[in-house]
Design an enzyme around this catalytic site. Structure first.
Site, PDB file in Angstrom:
ATOM      1  N   LYS A  12       9.974 -15.994 -44.472  1.00 47.06           N
ATOM      2  CA  LYS A  12      10.207 -15.257 -43.224  1.00 47.06           C
ATOM      3  C   LYS A  12      11.689 -14.888 -43.047  1.00 47.06           C
ATOM      4  O   LYS A  12      12.564 -15.420 -43.737  1.00 47.06           O
ATOM      5  CB  LYS A  12       9.722 -16.121 -42.052  1.00 47.06           C
ATOM      6  CG  LYS A  12       8.191 -16.307 -41.993  1.00 47.06           C
ATOM      7  CD  LYS A  12       7.826 -17.133 -40.756  1.00 47.06           C
ATOM      8  CE  LYS A  12       6.323 -17.241 -40.553  1.00 47.06           C
ATOM      9  NZ  LYS A  12       6.006 -18.036 -39.332  1.00 47.06           N
ATOM     10  N   TYR A  52      -0.796 -10.218 -37.786  1.00 47.88           N
ATOM     11  CA  TYR A  52      -0.993 -11.388 -36.918  1.00 47.88           C
ATOM     12  C   TYR A  52      -2.044 -11.132 -35.837  1.00 47.88           C
ATOM     13  O   TYR A  52      -2.037 -11.808 -34.806  1.00 47.88           O
ATOM     14  CB  TYR A  52       0.331 -11.786 -36.270  1.00 47.88           C
ATOM     15  CG  TYR A  52       1.194 -12.723 -37.095  1.00 47.88           C
ATOM     16  CD1 TYR A  52       0.667 -13.890 -37.673  1.00 47.88           C
ATOM     17  CD2 TYR A  52       2.562 -12.485 -37.273  1.00 47.88           C
ATOM     18  CE1 TYR A  52       1.461 -14.766 -38.392  1.00 47.88           C
ATOM     19  CE2 TYR A  52       3.360 -13.361 -37.998  1.00 47.88           C
ATOM     20  CZ  TYR A  52       2.805 -14.505 -38.557  1.00 47.88           C
ATOM     21  OH  TYR A  52       3.603 -15.382 -39.259  1.00 47.88           O
ATOM     22  N   PHE A  60       2.875 -16.059 -27.360  1.00 45.49           N
ATOM     23  CA  PHE A  60       4.027 -15.825 -28.242  1.00 45.49           C
ATOM     24  C   PHE A  60       3.841 -14.619 -29.163  1.00 45.49           C
ATOM     25  O   PHE A  60       4.679 -14.348 -30.017  1.00 45.49           O
ATOM     26  CB  PHE A  60       4.329 -17.086 -29.069  1.00 45.49           C
ATOM     27  CG  PHE A  60       3.159 -17.600 -29.883  1.00 45.49           C
ATOM     28  CD1 PHE A  60       2.861 -17.045 -31.124  1.00 45.49           C
ATOM     29  CD2 PHE A  60       2.364 -18.644 -29.412  1.00 45.49           C
ATOM     30  CE1 PHE A  60       1.794 -17.515 -31.880  1.00 45.49           C
ATOM     31  CE2 PHE A  60       1.285 -19.115 -30.164  1.00 45.49           C
ATOM     32  CZ  PHE A  60       1.002 -18.552 -31.401  1.00 45.49           C
ATOM     33  N   ARG A  88      -0.361 -25.130 -47.794  1.00 46.50           N
ATOM     34  CA  ARG A  88      -0.237 -25.615 -46.418  1.00 46.50           C
ATOM     35  C   ARG A  88       0.457 -26.985 -46.407  1.00 46.50           C
ATOM     36  O   ARG A  88       1.268 -27.277 -45.527  1.00 46.50           O
ATOM     37  CB  ARG A  88      -1.616 -25.730 -45.741  1.00 46.50           C
ATOM     38  CG  ARG A  88      -2.367 -24.416 -45.549  1.00 46.50           C
ATOM     39  CD  ARG A  88      -1.734 -23.465 -44.575  1.00 46.50           C
ATOM     40  NE  ARG A  88      -1.465 -24.034 -43.284  1.00 46.50           N
ATOM     41  CZ  ARG A  88      -1.097 -23.316 -42.219  1.00 46.50           C
ATOM     42  NH1 ARG A  88      -0.958 -21.987 -42.298  1.00 46.50           N
ATOM     43  NH2 ARG A  88      -0.830 -23.879 -41.073  1.00 46.50           N
ATOM     44  N   THR A  94       3.453 -26.532 -38.436  1.00 48.98           N
ATOM     45  CA  THR A  94       3.971 -25.289 -37.848  1.00 48.98           C
ATOM     46  C   THR A  94       5.316 -25.508 -37.164  1.00 48.98           C
ATOM     47  O   THR A  94       6.239 -24.715 -37.326  1.00 48.98           O
ATOM     48  CB  THR A  94       2.945 -24.731 -36.827  1.00 48.98           C
ATOM     49  OG1 THR A  94       1.684 -24.573 -37.485  1.00 48.98           O
ATOM     50  CG2 THR A  94       3.400 -23.409 -36.252  1.00 48.98           C
ATOM     51  N   ARG A 105       9.156 -26.634 -44.333  1.00 44.61           N
ATOM     52  CA  ARG A 105       9.565 -26.471 -42.932  1.00 44.61           C
ATOM     53  C   ARG A 105      10.449 -27.615 -42.451  1.00 44.61           C
ATOM     54  O   ARG A 105      11.335 -27.407 -41.615  1.00 44.61           O
ATOM     55  CB  ARG A 105       8.321 -26.308 -42.056  1.00 44.61           C
ATOM     56  CG  ARG A 105       7.723 -24.900 -42.197  1.00 44.61           C
ATOM     57  CD  ARG A 105       6.356 -24.790 -41.606  1.00 44.61           C
ATOM     58  NE  ARG A 105       5.934 -23.409 -41.407  1.00 44.61           N
ATOM     59  CZ  ARG A 105       4.706 -23.058 -41.032  1.00 44.61           C
ATOM     60  NH1 ARG A 105       3.787 -23.975 -40.815  1.00 44.61           N
ATOM     61  NH2 ARG A 105       4.394 -21.779 -40.874  1.00 44.61           N
ATOM     62  N   ASN A 115      10.254 -20.739 -38.535  1.00 44.64           N
ATOM     63  CA  ASN A 115       9.822 -21.861 -39.369  1.00 44.64           C
ATOM     64  C   ASN A 115       9.736 -21.509 -40.862  1.00 44.64           C
ATOM     65  O   ASN A 115       9.045 -22.160 -41.624  1.00 44.64           O
ATOM     66  CB  ASN A 115       8.521 -22.462 -38.828  1.00 44.64           C
ATOM     67  CG  ASN A 115       7.395 -21.446 -38.773  1.00 44.64           C
ATOM     68  OD1 ASN A 115       7.536 -20.335 -39.249  1.00 44.64           O
ATOM     69  ND2 ASN A 115       6.271 -21.840 -38.196  1.00 44.64           N
ATOM     70  N   HIS A 118       5.322 -18.510 -44.100  1.00 42.39           N
ATOM     71  CA  HIS A 118       3.921 -18.321 -43.707  1.00 42.39           C
ATOM     72  C   HIS A 118       3.041 -18.700 -44.890  1.00 42.39           C
ATOM     73  O   HIS A 118       3.421 -18.463 -46.037  1.00 42.39           O
ATOM     74  CB  HIS A 118       3.641 -16.852 -43.355  1.00 42.39           C
ATOM     75  CG  HIS A 118       2.170 -16.551 -43.259  1.00 42.39           C
ATOM     76  ND1 HIS A 118       1.447 -16.769 -42.117  1.00 42.39           N
ATOM     77  CD2 HIS A 118       1.284 -16.100 -44.189  1.00 42.39           C
ATOM     78  CE1 HIS A 118       0.176 -16.451 -42.341  1.00 42.39           C
ATOM     79  NE2 HIS A 118       0.047 -16.033 -43.602  1.00 42.39           N
ATOM     80  N   GLU A 129      -5.167 -11.319 -46.501  1.00 39.39           N
ATOM     81  CA  GLU A 129      -3.709 -11.194 -46.398  1.00 39.39           C
ATOM     82  C   GLU A 129      -3.101 -10.640 -47.689  1.00 39.39           C
ATOM     83  O   GLU A 129      -2.141  -9.868 -47.658  1.00 39.39           O
ATOM     84  CB  GLU A 129      -3.102 -12.559 -46.039  1.00 39.39           C
ATOM     85  CG  GLU A 129      -3.507 -13.006 -44.626  1.00 39.39           C
ATOM     86  CD  GLU A 129      -2.908 -14.340 -44.218  1.00 39.39           C
ATOM     87  OE1 GLU A 129      -2.293 -15.034 -45.065  1.00 39.39           O
ATOM     88  OE2 GLU A 129      -3.055 -14.692 -43.031  1.00 39.39           O
TER      89      GLU A 129
HETATM   90  P1  IDP Z   1       1.058 -21.433 -39.104  1.00 34.61           P
HETATM   91  O1  IDP Z   1       2.160 -20.448 -39.452  1.00 34.61           O
HETATM   92  O2  IDP Z   1       1.469 -22.859 -39.350  1.00 34.61           O
HETATM   93  O3  IDP Z   1      -0.263 -21.070 -39.725  1.00 34.61           O
HETATM   94  P2  IDP Z   1      -0.054 -20.395 -36.615  1.00 34.61           P
HETATM   95  O4  IDP Z   1      -0.675 -21.226 -35.567  1.00 34.61           O
HETATM   96  O5  IDP Z   1      -0.947 -19.551 -37.476  1.00 34.61           O
HETATM   97  O6  IDP Z   1       0.858 -21.346 -37.511  1.00 34.61           O
HETATM   98  O7  IDP Z   1       1.003 -19.478 -35.891  1.00 34.61           O
HETATM   99  C1  IDP Z   1       1.602 -18.381 -36.568  1.00 34.61           C
HETATM  100  C2  IDP Z   1       3.074 -18.394 -36.291  1.00 34.61           C
HETATM  101  O8  IDP Z   1       3.287 -18.163 -34.909  1.00 34.61           O
HETATM  102  C3  IDP Z   1       3.762 -19.722 -36.586  1.00 34.61           C
HETATM  103  O9  IDP Z   1       4.163 -19.866 -37.929  1.00 34.61           O
HETATM  104  C4  IDP Z   1       4.950 -19.664 -35.672  1.00 34.61           C
HETATM  105  O10 IDP Z   1       5.997 -18.900 -36.251  1.00 34.61           O
HETATM  106  C5  IDP Z   1       4.414 -18.905 -34.478  1.00 34.61           C
HETATM  107  N1  IDP Z   1       3.992 -19.829 -33.417  1.00 34.61           N
HETATM  108  C6  IDP Z   1       2.899 -20.618 -33.416  1.00 34.61           C
HETATM  109  N2  IDP Z   1       2.809 -21.333 -32.275  1.00 34.61           N
HETATM  110  C7  IDP Z   1       3.886 -20.964 -31.528  1.00 34.61           C
HETATM  111  C8  IDP Z   1       4.362 -21.338 -30.234  1.00 34.61           C
HETATM  112  O11 IDP Z   1       3.762 -22.166 -29.531  1.00 34.61           O
HETATM  113  N3  IDP Z   1       5.514 -20.732 -29.823  1.00 34.61           N
HETATM  114  C9  IDP Z   1       6.184 -19.815 -30.568  1.00 34.61           C
HETATM  115  N4  IDP Z   1       5.772 -19.435 -31.795  1.00 34.61           N
HETATM  116  C10 IDP Z   1       4.639 -19.999 -32.270  1.00 34.61           C
HETATM  117 MG    MG Z   2      -1.520 -19.451 -39.429  1.00 31.25          MG
END
Ligand code: IDP
Ligand code: MG
Length: 136
Positions: A12, A52, A60, A88, A94, A105, A115, A118, A129
């Site tokens: 990212k 997304y 968010f 993962r 996350t 991360r 973070n 992805h 994807e």
């Molecule tokens: P992941 O990337 O671990 O799969 P997801 O739940 O799919 O997590 O969320 C996608 C992305 O959205 C996360 O990587 C993070 O950058 C962002 N994100 C997820 N939850 C939050 C939040 O509560 N606040 C702000 N950004 C978030």
């Molecule tokens: Mg995800």
């Protein structure tokens, strides 16, 4: 039984900006992933919104799409046995605060939004994807 899989990984903007591409790619290679496709691109916000889409109702969502399109990213297809789960696990939680030692991360993530990586969350989504970024 062998279950060689592919998954989509994105380095990212926060990590590309800090020149962490090579360090992160080394972490994948050290875990036995093969990087079978790779490109550095910057996407439009509208493309981030498509990518997304699953998160479109989340509070968010707008910030997430603004962020993913804010600078260059490195998009990769990773291959390995059980690649989706293995990626993962290597990525970590996350929220970098919750990520375990040894994960990408934990090592490089700045915050829940920045973070660093992805990774696809299922083999089915991996296919969607990968097609999103690499279908000619
Ligand atoms: P992941 O990337 O671990 O799969 P997801 O739940 O799919 O997590 O969320 C996608 C992305 O959205 C996360 O990587 C993070 O950058 C962002 N994100 C997820 N939850 C939050 C939040 O509560 N606040 C702000 N950004 C978030
Ligand atoms: Mg995800």
């Amino acid at each position: 039984m062998s279950n060689k899989e592919v998954t989509l990984s994105i380095i990212k903007p926060d990590a590309v900006e800090r020149d962490l591409n090579n360090e992160i790619k080394e972490m994948f290679k050290n875990k036995g992933f093969q990087i079978v496709k790779e490109k550095k691109i910057q996407i439009e916000k509208s493309e981030a919104e498509k990518f997304y889409k699953i998160h479109e109702t989340k509070p968010f969502f707008n910030d997430l799409c603004t962020y993913l399109s804010s600078g260059p990213i490195v998009v990769m297809v990773l291959e390995k046995e059980n690649a989706v789960l293995a990626n993962r696990q290597l990525m970590g939680a996350t929220n970098p605060k919750d990520a375990e030692e040894g994960t990408i991360r934990k090592k490089y993530g700045i915050s829940i939004d920045k973070n660093s990586v992805h990774g696809s969350d299922s083999a089915e989504n991996a296919k969607i994807e990968i097609d999103f970024f690499f279908k000619d």
